[in-house]
Design a protein around this motif. Structure first.
Motif, PDB file in Angstrom:
ATOM      1  N   UNK A 172       0.873  -1.198  -0.142  1.00 11.80           N
ATOM      2  CA  UNK A 172       0.098   0.051  -0.296  1.00 11.80           C
ATOM      3  C   UNK A 172       0.957   1.555   0.035  1.00 11.80           C
ATOM      4  N   UNK A 173       2.177   1.414   0.712  1.00 10.75           N
ATOM      5  CA  UNK A 173       2.626   2.444   1.048  1.00 10.75           C
ATOM      6  C   UNK A 173       3.377   2.876  -0.050  1.00 10.75           C
ATOM      7  N   UNK A 174       3.615   1.646  -1.166  1.00 10.62           N
ATOM      8  CA  UNK A 174       4.714   1.902  -2.614  1.00 10.62           C
ATOM      9  C   UNK A 174       3.545   2.387  -3.597  1.00 10.62           C
ATOM     10  N   UNK A 175       2.361   1.705  -3.773  1.00  8.84           N
ATOM     11  CA  UNK A 175       1.109   2.712  -4.412  1.00  8.84           C
ATOM     12  C   UNK A 175       1.079   3.480  -4.143  1.00  8.84           C
ATOM     13  N   UNK A 176       1.399   3.686  -2.772  1.00  9.00           N
ATOM     14  CA  UNK A 176       0.847   5.854  -2.452  1.00  9.00           C
ATOM     15  C   UNK A 176       2.285   6.500  -2.950  1.00  9.00           C
ATOM     16  N   UNK A 177       3.520   6.150  -2.851  1.00  9.68           N
ATOM     17  CA  UNK A 177       4.864   6.534  -3.033  1.00  9.68           C
ATOM     18  C   UNK A 177       3.931   6.596  -4.543  1.00  9.68           C
ATOM     19  N   UNK A 178       4.092   5.439  -5.584  1.00  9.25           N
ATOM     20  CA  UNK A 178       3.262   6.118  -6.497  1.00  9.25           C
ATOM     21  C   UNK A 178       2.432   6.534  -7.297  1.00  9.25           C
ATOM     22  N   UNK A 179       1.919   6.742  -6.465  1.00  7.15           N
ATOM     23  CA  UNK A 179       0.400   8.093  -7.128  1.00  7.15           C
ATOM     24  C   UNK A 179      -0.783   6.992  -7.427  1.00  7.15           C
ATOM     25  N   UNK A 180      -0.744   5.727  -7.350  1.00  7.82           N
ATOM     26  CA  UNK A 180      -2.155   5.037  -7.182  1.00  7.82           C
ATOM     27  C   UNK A 180      -2.679   5.273  -6.366  1.00  7.82           C
ATOM     28  N   UNK A 181      -2.329   5.657  -5.006  1.00  4.60           N
ATOM     29  CA  UNK A 181      -3.855   5.055  -3.742  1.00  4.60           C
ATOM     30  C   UNK A 181      -3.500   6.506  -3.389  1.00  4.60           C
ATOM     31  N   UNK A 182      -4.796   7.142  -3.471  1.00  3.93           N
ATOM     32  CA  UNK A 182      -4.442   8.469  -3.024  1.00  3.93           C
ATOM     33  C   UNK A 182      -6.043   8.883  -1.612  1.00  3.93           C
ATOM     34  N   UNK A 183      -5.676   9.732  -0.572  1.00  8.31           N
ATOM     35  CA  UNK A 183      -6.435   9.539  -0.092  1.00  8.31           C
ATOM     36  C   UNK A 183      -8.318  10.942  -1.259  1.00  8.31           C
ATOM     37  N   UNK A 184      -7.673  10.945  -1.548  1.00 13.63           N
ATOM     38  CA  UNK A 184      -8.214  12.112  -2.756  1.00 13.63           C
ATOM     39  C   UNK A 184      -9.322  11.132  -2.840  1.00 13.63           C
TER      40      UNK A 184
END
Length: 424
Positions: free
Chosen positions: A247-259
């Protein structure tokens, strides 16, 4: 001549986003299926009147339940009242049942069962799980609690992967392939998001479950029969740490976003701004209305990892422990509902993917068949009361990880909080 008593409220035509299988009423704040309130239904305890059999359901399913109840009432020469409760069906049922003025049968989500049993609100059925061999194995597992069957399941659902097929032509074999293809579309300026998976400010443990399970994580351990064990919490264990790191990896890549949240994930997909969307059958109406070219498939796992297993939810008929006519209630649930004709009627009018395998085999709509397949591959949402201790801390942990918090430390802390809450 029997007297037929109807308390019939119009079924709603639109299902809003809110919680696993048609208004499952869990304590999950992000859960996807609560229906919008019907102004003609009631959120107070209705008078049961003098009907021989009283059934409570929600406004979305009342037409289907009424049809099956009428058929049973005709065959038995009794009167039936089907009543819709607009909001808080589960707590209203528990309260009314304890006071002795509730229904004989309640129709609700399988993940209510642990709480209802703990409150002494429902009776075991006069059927064994083995006697429902014609149903989806997962649906029977979902409605079995502490080795006893408490509900006859009729509808099932789970999350699936929607693809913007106007942008992504090929069906991905893995979630990695989906994300890579989506990112290519982002880089080409065709979409703004590779994958819409709701996160929001508070996190979303429901929609994140496929990632957790594919990376080897779990919420609660299971016995050989599939029963969940509250003394085996998987959050904080190695599989959940691997999921947190993914999840952290995908967030850093901009795939997962709190927006991306429950408020906008579907709308952005229907506007053609996302390559993929993880959502349930409740998104179908908006997507079809938008005219977007799309395809659906069960959510694949990550390459080289475990299969993705989203939460599976089942809607079921349950017998109230304090109903006035428990014999009629048991007969209705075990025989009046538990047959192919009734199950076909419930599908035709409620439109939930059916739990009975013979009805599944006759499905002509490809989308419904795909969602039935997704549910058959999922894992029943835990119905144990301890599940209420999971949603908030796990959701917040996911949101924090997406926001940049250390994944291993954050997920282990969430596990400690969950264990402390349930007293493990």
């Amino acid at each position: 001549m029997r007297k037929l008593t109807r308390t019939l409220f119009p079924a709603l035509l639109v299902v809003a986003l809110a919680a696993g299988c048609g208004g499952n009423g869990t304590t999950d704040p992000t859960s996807p299926d609560a229906a919008p309130a019907d102004p003609e239904a009631t959120d107070t305890v209705p008078d049961r009147g003098d009907a021989d059999l009283v059934i409570w359901t929600d406004a979305l399913k009342i037409t289907a339940v009424q049809e099956v109840a009428d058929t049973f009432a005709d065959s038995q020469g009794i009167s039936v009242a089907v009543q819709a409760i607009a909001a808080d069906l589960q707590p209203n049922f528990v309260t009314a049942n304890a006071a002795g003025n509730g229904p004989d049968v309640v129709v609700g989500a399988h993940d209510w069962i642990g709480n209802l049993v703990q409150n002494g609100a429902i009776d075991p059925l006069q059927l064994t799980p083995d006697q429902l061999e014609g149903y989806s194995e997962k649906a029977v597992q979902a409605t079995t609690y502490d080795y006893q069957l408490y509900g006859v399941p009729y509808g099932i659902e789970a999350l699936a992967l929607y693809r913007n097929s106007g942008v992504i032509a090929e069906e991905p074999a893995t979630l990695d392939e989906a994300i890579a293809a989506g990112q290519d579309a982002v880089d080409a300026g065709e979409v703004d998001s590779a994958l819409n998976l709701p996160v929001g400010e508070l996190g979303d443990a429901y929609h994140m479950q496929p990632i957790l399970t594919s990376m080897g994580g779990y919420l609660f351990g299971q016995d050989n029969d599939g029963s969940y064990r509250a003394d085996d919490v998987g959050i904080g264990e190695p599989g959940s740490v691997a999921a947190a790191e993914k999840i952290s990896e995908l967030a850093e890549a901009g795939v997962l976003r709190s927006s991306i949240s429950n408020d906008n994930s579907i709308a952005l997909f229907t506007e053609g701004k996302a390559a993929f969307l993880i959502s349930g059958p409740w998104a179908l109406g908006d997507i079809e209305e938008s005219g977007l070219d799309y395809a659906i498939q069960p959510i694949p796992g990550f390459g080289g990892q475990e299969p993705a297993a989203p939460f599976m939810g089942a809607q079921a008929f349950m017998v109230a422990s304090n109903g006035q006519n428990k014999a009629f209630a048991q007969e209705f649930v075990t025989n009046g509902v538990n047959n192919e004709a009734a199950m076909q009627t419930l599908f035709d009018l409620a439109h939930l993917p059916p739990s009975m395998l013979s009805v599944q085999d006759g499905l002509e709509d490809e989308n419904t068949a795909l969602f039935a397949e997704a549910a058959n591959q999922g894992e029943p949402m835990p119905a144990i009361p301890e599940m209420s201790a999971v949603w908030e801390p796990l959701g917040k942990a996911y949101a924090a990880i997406v926001g940049g918090a250390d994944p291993a430390e954050t997920i282990r802390s969430a596990g400690d909080q969950i264990r402390s809450s349930i007293g493990e």
